[in-house]
Design a protein around this motif. Structure first.
Motif, PDB file in Angstrom:
ATOM      1  N   TRP A  16       0.823  -1.212   0.000  1.00 19.62           N
ATOM      2  CA  TRP A  16       0.000   0.000   0.000  1.00 19.62           C
ATOM      3  C   TRP A  16       0.861   1.268   0.000  1.00 19.62           C
ATOM      4  N   HIS A  17       2.117   1.122   0.380  1.00 19.79           N
ATOM      5  CA  HIS A  17       3.008   2.289   0.351  1.00 19.79           C
ATOM      6  C   HIS A  17       3.179   2.835  -1.071  1.00 19.79           C
ATOM      7  N   VAL A  18       2.971   1.989  -2.080  1.00 19.08           N
ATOM      8  CA  VAL A  18       3.081   2.461  -3.462  1.00 19.08           C
ATOM      9  C   VAL A  18       1.992   3.494  -3.753  1.00 19.08           C
ATOM     10  N   SER A  19       0.776   3.223  -3.299  1.00 25.44           N
ATOM     11  CA  SER A  19      -0.298   4.201  -3.500  1.00 25.44           C
ATOM     12  C   SER A  19       0.011   5.505  -2.770  1.00 25.44           C
ATOM     13  N   MET A  20       0.629   5.409  -1.604  1.00 25.23           N
ATOM     14  CA  MET A  20       1.018   6.624  -0.888  1.00 25.23           C
ATOM     15  C   MET A  20       2.086   7.397  -1.664  1.00 25.23           C
ATOM     16  N   GLN A  21       3.013   6.664  -2.272  1.00 26.40           N
ATOM     17  CA  GLN A  21       4.032   7.320  -3.101  1.00 26.40           C
ATOM     18  C   GLN A  21       3.398   8.044  -4.283  1.00 26.40           C
ATOM     19  N   VAL A  22       2.447   7.369  -4.942  1.00 27.17           N
ATOM     20  CA  VAL A  22       1.764   7.998  -6.071  1.00 27.17           C
ATOM     21  C   VAL A  22       1.068   9.272  -5.609  1.00 27.17           C
ATOM     22  N   ALA A  23       0.374   9.192  -4.471  1.00 29.73           N
ATOM     23  CA  ALA A  23      -0.341  10.357  -3.948  1.00 29.73           C
ATOM     24  C   ALA A  23       0.606  11.522  -3.679  1.00 29.73           C
ATOM     25  N   GLU A  24       1.783  11.209  -3.200  1.00 29.12           N
ATOM     26  CA  GLU A  24       2.768  12.255  -2.905  1.00 29.12           C
ATOM     27  C   GLU A  24       3.371  12.846  -4.174  1.00 29.12           C
TER      28      GLU A  24
END
Length: 285
Positions: free
Chosen positions: A234-242
Motif C-alpha cells: 500500500w506504500h506504493v499508493s502513498m508514493q503515487v499520492a505524494e
C-alpha cells in the motif's frame, strides 16, 4: 497535499439511487456487451466491449495477465449501464481475446493499447480505472493524454512494480537473471507459481517508471489499496499520492483488503468512488 481518507462514503450511502445500483452489482447482476475488435494498421487487433452513454465515460484497465472478463470489470459495466454513462473494457495485446503474444509484449506496447482506446474508441473525457498494473498504465496515459483524462481511480496501483521488485532482489539473484536473460517472477495467480519475464521486458519497463520524480498529473485522483496486499505494498499508493501534482487526491486504505480488491464490499467502495467522481465532474462541467 494528498489526504488519506478512512471514511464510509456517507454521501453515497445516503444516495438511494447509488445504493440500489450497488446492491444489484454486488449481488451479481451482469449485462453483456458484444465483444468487438479494433483492427490497427501496425499493431495486433484489440478486443474490447463498449457501452455507449453519457460523459464522462469510464475505461477499465486490467492488471498484468488479467482480462476484461474479471469481476471488477463486469461489475463496473453493470454500474455504468444503470447510470447511463459510457464504459469500455478491453484486453491488452497478447492477453485474453486480443491478438499478439504475451511474451512479445511490454509496458510500452500496453501503454500504446491504452492510448489507442483513448484516441480511437471513446469520445469525450474519461475516468480511467486501473487495477494493479493498470494503475501504472493509467498514470502513463494521463501524462500522454491529459486532455482526455478527467480523473483516475487506482485499485492496488502497481506503479513501477516489476522494476522495483527486480531491484530489491539480492545482487546475486539479479546477476543470475541477467545471465539467464529471464526471471521467474513469483505469483499466486497461476498453477506454475510464476510468470516468465524477459530481461528485455524489465529493461523496457525501466523507461516508463514514474515514482522517481513529480508526476505532472493534475486531474482528480482516487487510490484504493488493501493493507493486506501481499503483492503490491500500500506504500506504493502513498508514493503515487505524494508524487502527483494534483491537489485533489484521496487515498483509501482497506484494513482487510487484499490485492485483487474484488470482494463485495471492495466493489461497493469502487463504485461509490466512481459515482462520487461522476457527480463532481458533472457539477464542475
Amino acid at each position: 497535499m494528498a489526504s488519506t481518507v478512512f471514511r464510509s462514503h456517507c454521501k453515497a450511502l445516503l444516495n438511494g439511487r447509488t445504493f440500489s445500483l450497488v446492491q444489484r452489482v454486488a449481488d451479481g447482476a451482469r449485462c453483456k456487451t458484444t465483444i468487438q475488435y479494433a483492427n490497427r494498421p501496425d499493431l495486433p487487433s484489440l478486443a474490447y466491449r463498449k457501452l455507449k452513454g453519457k460523459s464522462p465515460g469510464v475505461v477499465f484497465l486490467p492488471g498484468f495477465a488479467s482480462t476484461m472478463s474479471g469481476q471488477k470489470a463486469e461489475a463496473l459495466e453493470e454500474f455504468c449501464k444503470s447510470l447511463g454513462h459510457s464504459y469500455l473494457r478491453f484486453d491488452y495485446t497478447g492477453c485474453g481475446a486480443s491478438e499478439g503474444q504475451m511474451e512479445d509484449s511490454n509496458i510500452g506496447l500496453w501503454k500504446k493499447d491504452v492510448l489507442y482506446v483513448l484516441d480511437e474508441l471513446v469520445e469525450g473525457p474519461q475516468i480511467l480505472v486501473g487495477s494493479s498494473m493498470g494503475g501504472w498504465l493509467m498514470l502513463l496515459a494521463a501524462l500522454a493524454r491529459p486532455e482526455k483524462v478527467a480523473a483516475l481511480v487506482g485499485i492496488s496501483t502497481a506503479a513501477d512494480h516489476f522494476v522495483t521488485a527486480f531491484n530489491t532482489l539480492p545482487i546475486e539473484a539479479r546477476k543470475e537473471v541477467e545471465e539467464r536473460g529471464s526471471w521467474a517472477f513469483p505469483t499466486r495467480y497461476n498453477s506454475e507459481g510464476s510468470y516468465t519475464l524477459s530481461l528485455a521486458f524489465l529493461r523496457e519497463a525501466e523507461q516508463h517508471c514514474v515514482l522517481a520524480s513529480p508526476i505532472p498529473v493534475t486531474c482528480p485522483v482516487r487510490l484504493i489499496h488493501g493493507l493486506q496486499d501481499e503483492d503490491v505494498s500500500w506504500h506504493v499508493s502513498m508514493q503515487v499520492a505524494e508524487r502527483v501534482l494534483s491537489s485533489d487526491v484521496d487515498v483509501v486504505l482497506r484494513k482487510g483488503g487484499r490485492h485483487r480488491l474484488s470482494e463485495r464490499a471492495d466493489i461497493k467502495l469502487i463504485v461509490y468512488t466512481i459515482d462520487d467522481l461522476i457527480d463532481k465532474l458533472t457539477t464542475l462541467g
